[in-house]
Scaffold this motif. Sequence first.
Motif, PDB file in Angstrom:
ATOM      1  N   HIS A  94      27.962 -72.630  22.088  1.00 15.55           N
ATOM      2  CA  HIS A  94      28.908 -71.374  22.040  1.00 15.55           C
ATOM      3  C   HIS A  94      28.218 -70.473  21.317  1.00 15.55           C
ATOM      4  O   HIS A  94      27.717 -71.007  20.275  1.00 15.55           O
ATOM      5  CB  HIS A  94      30.274 -71.962  21.550  1.00 15.55           C
TER       6      HIS A  94
ATOM      7  N   PHE B 179      38.978 -68.008  20.722  1.00 18.54           N
ATOM      8  CA  PHE B 179      38.941 -67.932  22.109  1.00 18.54           C
ATOM      9  C   PHE B 179      40.362 -67.306  22.465  1.00 18.54           C
ATOM     10  O   PHE B 179      41.538 -67.570  22.285  1.00 18.54           O
ATOM     11  CB  PHE B 179      39.119 -69.382  22.318  1.00 18.54           C
TER      12      PHE B 179
ATOM     13  N   THR C 275      34.112 -78.036  18.405  1.00 16.59           N
ATOM     14  CA  THR C 275      33.638 -76.453  18.378  1.00 16.59           C
ATOM     15  C   THR C 275      32.674 -76.044  17.420  1.00 16.59           C
ATOM     16  O   THR C 275      31.755 -75.386  17.644  1.00 16.59           O
ATOM     17  CB  THR C 275      35.211 -75.650  18.218  1.00 16.59           C
TER      18      THR C 275
END
Length: 254
Positions: free
Chosen positions: A51, A11, A42
């Motif tokens: 993601h 990120f 994550t």
Amino acid sequence: MLEIDSLSKRFGGLVAVDDVSTRIEAGKINAIIGPNGAGKTTFFNLISGAHLPSSGRIVFNGEDVTRLGADRMARLGVARTFQSTALFDRATVLDNLIVGHRLRTQSGLWDVLLNTRRLQQEERVCRDKAREALDFVGLAALAQRLAGDISQEERKRVAFALALATEPKLMLLDEPAGGVNPEETEGLAELIRKLVKHGITVCLVEHKMNMIMKLADRIMVLNYGRKIAEGTPAEVRANPAVIDAYLGSEHAEV
């Protein structure tokens, strides 16, 4: 069942998951542990399709699923629960669960507008699947209770049931025992064992180490986004890097 090769997620300048490779074994209870901020959630977001990875590869049952989104992963059989169980508190527990099986249905807008036979049949199937899931997690008696009136432990079980209603092959459980007492924790551990006995592979993130060490077949340890250890509970408990980064000496094997 699930093969992860050199998976990374960035990120901007932050590397949340850093070159992680592992395997989630079918028919086993797989666990991921590590300090807060280690990249566990994550990592779950990556393998559930929430993601997309910055690099690396994910293979599910022999199919490359690296670039698939969460809806496609759910249809393939990957279900996910979250740390905080978000429910429609002013709807019944059963009505909260009916949505779970809808990803297996075919009805569209015209079916809704015309109230077609297909829609009616699928509505019945969704309701039946919701009842089956509630019975599996031990909450059949709460079907008509408002979701806002049930306890934290019951909300955790509803989250299990919602995932079950999607007919998963793999369930990703994010802190399934968070916020419940020791007796309730043991009950949730028994529910996880029951899932595996019924053919569902489990991977969980959890901070309750006594639970994990008794429950898991395999454990992966993350720290600052990197895998620092992997193995059986005994192997992980005795690993100096894990003791130093996370467990502390009280969890080391004597």
